[in-house]
Design a protein around this motif. Structure first.
Motif, mmCIF file in Angstrom:
data_model
loop_
_atom_site.group_PDB
_atom_site.id
_atom_site.type_symbol
_atom_site.label_atom_id
_atom_site.label_comp_id
_atom_site.label_asym_id
_atom_site.label_seq_id
_atom_site.Cartn_x
_atom_site.Cartn_y
_atom_site.Cartn_z
ATOM 1 N N GLN A 137 0.827 -1.210 0.000
ATOM 2 C CA GLN A 137 0.000 0.000 0.000
ATOM 3 C C GLN A 137 0.858 1.255 0.000
ATOM 4 O OE1 GLN A 137 -3.490 0.226 -0.324
ATOM 5 N NE2 GLN A 137 -2.780 2.299 -0.786
ATOM 6 N N ARG A 138 1.912 1.244 0.804
ATOM 7 C CA ARG A 138 2.812 2.409 0.825
ATOM 8 C C ARG A 138 3.519 2.570 -0.529
ATOM 9 N NH1 ARG A 138 5.049 6.464 3.266
ATOM 10 N NH2 ARG A 138 7.286 6.698 3.485
ATOM 11 N N MET A 139 3.907 1.452 -1.145
ATOM 12 C CA MET A 139 4.542 1.503 -2.456
ATOM 13 C C MET A 139 3.607 2.166 -3.478
ATOM 14 S SD MET A 139 5.698 -1.553 -5.065
ATOM 15 C CE MET A 139 6.554 -2.463 -3.817
ATOM 16 N N VAL A 140 2.347 1.772 -3.476
ATOM 17 C CA VAL A 140 1.373 2.346 -4.403
ATOM 18 C C VAL A 140 1.191 3.833 -4.133
ATOM 19 C CG1 VAL A 140 -1.074 2.324 -5.059
ATOM 20 C CG2 VAL A 140 0.184 0.175 -4.840
ATOM 21 N N ASN A 141 1.088 4.223 -2.873
ATOM 22 C CA ASN A 141 0.918 5.638 -2.525
ATOM 23 C C ASN A 141 2.123 6.466 -2.985
ATOM 24 O OD1 ASN A 141 -1.520 5.003 -1.331
ATOM 25 N ND2 ASN A 141 -0.714 5.034 0.752
ATOM 26 N N LEU A 142 3.319 5.964 -2.743
ATOM 27 C CA LEU A 142 4.527 6.678 -3.160
ATOM 28 C C LEU A 142 4.625 6.761 -4.679
ATOM 29 C CD1 LEU A 142 7.053 5.139 -0.616
ATOM 30 C CD2 LEU A 142 6.238 7.506 -0.642
ATOM 31 N N ALA A 143 4.323 5.678 -5.352
ATOM 32 C CA ALA A 143 4.385 5.663 -6.816
ATOM 33 C C ALA A 143 3.350 6.610 -7.419
ATOM 34 C CB ALA A 143 4.172 4.243 -7.335
ATOM 35 N N THR A 144 2.183 6.680 -6.813
ATOM 36 C CA THR A 144 1.144 7.591 -7.292
ATOM 37 C C THR A 144 1.593 9.041 -7.152
ATOM 38 O OG1 THR A 144 -0.608 6.020 -6.751
ATOM 39 C CG2 THR A 144 -1.255 8.334 -6.985
ATOM 40 N N GLN A 145 2.146 9.391 -5.999
ATOM 41 C CA GLN A 145 2.643 10.758 -5.821
ATOM 42 C C GLN A 145 3.793 11.051 -6.776
ATOM 43 O OE1 GLN A 145 1.516 13.513 -4.059
ATOM 44 N NE2 GLN A 145 -0.240 12.140 -4.010
ATOM 45 N N SER A 146 4.656 10.076 -6.992
ATOM 46 C CA SER A 146 5.760 10.251 -7.933
ATOM 47 C C SER A 146 5.228 10.546 -9.334
ATOM 48 C CB SER A 146 6.642 9.000 -7.944
ATOM 49 O OG SER A 146 7.614 9.086 -8.958
ATOM 50 N N GLN A 147 4.232 9.800 -9.762
ATOM 51 C CA GLN A 147 3.642 10.008 -11.081
ATOM 52 C C GLN A 147 3.003 11.391 -11.176
ATOM 53 O OE1 GLN A 147 3.788 8.340 -13.908
ATOM 54 N NE2 GLN A 147 2.523 9.880 -14.921
ATOM 55 N N LEU A 148 2.298 11.804 -10.147
ATOM 56 C CA LEU A 148 1.671 13.127 -10.166
ATOM 57 C C LEU A 148 2.726 14.239 -10.173
ATOM 58 C CD1 LEU A 148 -1.328 12.444 -7.778
ATOM 59 C CD2 LEU A 148 -1.436 12.887 -10.241
ATOM 60 N N MET A 149 3.825 14.016 -9.476
ATOM 61 C CA MET A 149 4.914 14.993 -9.503
ATOM 62 C C MET A 149 5.523 15.064 -10.903
ATOM 63 S SD MET A 149 6.627 14.173 -5.799
ATOM 64 C CE MET A 149 7.955 15.356 -5.844
ATOM 65 N N ARG A 150 5.647 13.935 -11.564
ATOM 66 C CA ARG A 150 6.170 13.932 -12.937
ATOM 67 C C ARG A 150 5.235 14.717 -13.862
ATOM 68 N NH1 ARG A 150 6.370 8.322 -15.017
ATOM 69 N NH2 ARG A 150 7.682 8.142 -13.192
ATOM 70 N N GLU A 151 3.937 14.535 -13.684
ATOM 71 C CA GLU A 151 2.977 15.270 -14.495
ATOM 72 C C GLU A 151 3.049 16.775 -14.220
ATOM 73 O OE1 GLU A 151 -0.782 13.293 -14.034
ATOM 74 O OE2 GLU A 151 0.058 11.420 -14.779
ATOM 75 N N ALA A 152 3.293 17.134 -12.959
ATOM 76 C CA ALA A 152 3.462 18.552 -12.622
ATOM 77 C C ALA A 152 4.679 19.116 -13.344
ATOM 78 C CB ALA A 152 3.599 18.725 -11.106
ATOM 79 N N ALA A 153 5.763 18.364 -13.363
ATOM 80 C CA ALA A 153 6.979 18.824 -14.040
ATOM 81 C C ALA A 153 6.753 18.949 -15.551
ATOM 82 C CB ALA A 153 8.135 17.865 -13.756
ATOM 83 N N GLU A 154 5.970 18.059 -16.126
ATOM 84 C CA GLU A 154 5.693 18.109 -17.555
ATOM 85 C C GLU A 154 4.823 19.299 -17.933
ATOM 86 O OE1 GLU A 154 4.102 14.284 -18.532
ATOM 87 O OE2 GLU A 154 6.036 13.288 -18.304
ATOM 88 N N ALA A 155 4.060 19.821 -16.966
ATOM 89 C CA ALA A 155 3.189 20.969 -17.237
ATOM 90 C C ALA A 155 3.967 22.280 -17.239
ATOM 91 C CB ALA A 155 2.083 21.035 -16.175
ATOM 92 N N PHE A 156 5.221 22.221 -16.868
ATOM 93 C CA PHE A 156 6.070 23.414 -16.807
ATOM 94 C C PHE A 156 6.120 24.088 -18.169
ATOM 95 C CE2 PHE A 156 10.369 25.001 -17.777
ATOM 96 C CZ PHE A 156 10.463 26.025 -16.858
ATOM 97 N N GLY A 157 5.919 25.373 -18.135
ATOM 98 C CA GLY A 157 6.029 26.149 -19.368
ATOM 99 C C GLY A 157 6.726 27.452 -19.059
ATOM 100 N N PRO A 158 7.936 27.657 -19.583
ATOM 101 C CA PRO A 158 8.658 28.891 -19.268
ATOM 102 C C PRO A 158 7.865 30.116 -19.730
ATOM 103 C CG PRO A 158 9.776 27.671 -21.017
ATOM 104 C CD PRO A 158 8.638 26.824 -20.541
ATOM 105 N N ALA A 159 7.885 31.133 -18.890
ATOM 106 C CA ALA A 159 7.122 32.352 -19.189
ATOM 107 C C ALA A 159 7.837 33.227 -20.187
ATOM 108 C CB ALA A 159 6.876 33.117 -17.906
#
Length: 77
Positions: free
Chosen positions: A55-77
């Protein structure tokens, strides 16, 4: 958003609850903040891979994936 956060180099990274939230948050980062987010995401991903509790592995992996998606949304101003 959950009430606790991780602080990295003055970057407050929320515990994301959706892809949309992660992408919205990530779209406001500057270049330095994005670099720290990616570094933190990789560390979290490695932690998930080493976790024995499923369960902890799944929770950590889910947050990791969401963090990756946040990084991909980066758009320099």
């Amino acid at each position: 958003m959950k009430p606790w956060h991780r602080r990295v180099q003055n970057l407050l990274i929320p515990t994301f609850v959706s892809t949309e939230q992660a992408m919205e948050w990530g779209s406001h980062l500057n270049l330095e903040q994005r670099a720290w987010l990616i570094k933190t995401q990789r560390a979290l991903s490695n932690t998930a891979l080493a976790e024995c509790n499923l369960q902890r592995m799944v929770n950590l992996a889910t947050q990791s994936q969401l963090m990756r998606e946040a990084a991909e949304a980066f758009g320099p101003a």
